[in-house]
Scaffold this active site. Structure first.
Site, short mmCIF file in Angstrom:
data_model
loop_
_atom_site.label_atom_id
_atom_site.label_comp_id
_atom_site.label_asym_id
_atom_site.label_seq_id
_atom_site.Cartn_x
_atom_site.Cartn_y
_atom_site.Cartn_z
N GLU A 115 29.77 -26.54 54.59
CA GLU A 115 29.62 -25.13 54.24
C GLU A 115 29.37 -24.96 52.74
O GLU A 115 28.48 -24.20 52.33
CB GLU A 115 30.85 -24.35 54.68
CG GLU A 115 31.04 -24.39 56.19
CD GLU A 115 31.63 -23.12 56.75
OE1 GLU A 115 30.85 -22.27 57.23
OE2 GLU A 115 32.87 -22.98 56.72
N GLU A 171 34.05 -27.10 63.40
CA GLU A 171 35.01 -26.03 63.69
C GLU A 171 35.13 -25.70 65.18
O GLU A 171 36.24 -25.53 65.69
CB GLU A 171 34.63 -24.77 62.89
CG GLU A 171 34.99 -24.83 61.43
CD GLU A 171 33.99 -25.60 60.58
OE1 GLU A 171 34.19 -25.67 59.36
OE2 GLU A 171 33.00 -26.14 61.14
#
Length: 266
Positions: free
Chosen positions: A120, A140
């Site tokens: 990210e 995730e």
């Protein structure tokens, strides 16, 4: 020059090097790391002698994401930084480049794990180099979590949507070569040489007119949110003033005189 026990800062000429420094945890994010990153981005923005930033990790890893023990409420080292995080509830997002874009070019040098929050943060950088054994991925969904660091917005704008959705929805790891094939990174180099390559590119950036470099970067990101017509108008608004700077005049003189330019940010 700032830094914390989990984030080191040093200069290489006109390049500010920010190094995630928690190798025993594959540089998983900690309060000390987040505060150090925020302060590092701020230092680079405010210091005109800094012309580029190299972002890397110590110990053969870039970043394995958030420390899940802390996320579950078990705490982690660096509790002394929590007052900073409480005082600015947005600080961690700025640190992770979700809510802040440095005005200087950011070059990522990735070795080893660059997953979850690491991937990210990578999306907030401008130029990306990976060692051959680097591993990328947004894990995730495999843990029942959401990649809330900006990936569902940014990733489909940076790589083809089909690849973005595969990465987001499968949570599988990607090799450095796969990451390069889909456009997530720009260079794959032998293991242990990503930082060297990043510094080499930083030196090329540093040799250019700093006002021009900053205006070009700003224009690219601004135009990405606009229609072509509006983007071209915005480009003119940013670009024309650069031609009237002392840097531009110095660049023209240096070219005519066949010598390296001496830019002064004016």
């Amino acid at each position: 020059m700032g830094g914390t026990e989990h984030l080191t800062v040093h200069r290489e000429g006109a390049t500010l090097v920010l190094t995630l420094n928690r190798p025993e945890a594959k540089n998983a994010l900690s309060p000390a790391m987040l505060v150090g990153l925020y302060d590092g981005w701020t230092e680079a923005d405010e210091d005109d002698s800094v012309r580029s930033i190299v972002f890397t990790g110590a110990g053969g890893s870039f970043c394995a994401g958030m420390d899940l023990k802390a996320l579950a409420g078990h705490g982690m080292a660096g509790d002394g930084y929590r007052d900073r995080l409480k005082a600015d509830p947005d600080l961690h997002w700025k640190a992770m480049l979700r809510h802040h874009r440095p005005r200087k070019p950011v070059i990522a040098a990735v070795e080893g794990y660059c997953v979850a929050g690491g991937t990210e943060m990578l999306q907030g950088t401008d130029i990306r180099i990976a060692g051959e054994s680097a591993v990328f991925g947004l894990f995730e969904v495999r843990r029942g979590l959401f990649p809330i660091g900006g990936s569902t917005v940014r990733l489909p704008r940076q790589i083809p949507r089909t690849h973005a959705l595969e990465m987001l929805l499968t949570g599988r790891p990607y090799t450095a070569r796969e990451a390069a094939d889909i456009g997530l990174v720009g260079h794959v180099v032998p293991d242990g040489t990503a930082l060297e390559k990043a510094l080499e590119i930083a030196e090329q950036v540093n040799a250019c007119g700093p006002l021009a470099v900053e205006a070009v970067k700003a224009s690219v990101y601004e135009a990405a949110e606009l229609s072509e017509t509006d983007g071209l108008a915005a480009e003119l608004a940013r670009g024309w003033p650069v031609f009237d700077t002392a840097d531009a005049k110095e660049g023209s003189r240096a070219f005519a005189e066949k010598r390296p330019p001496r830019f002064k940010r004016a």
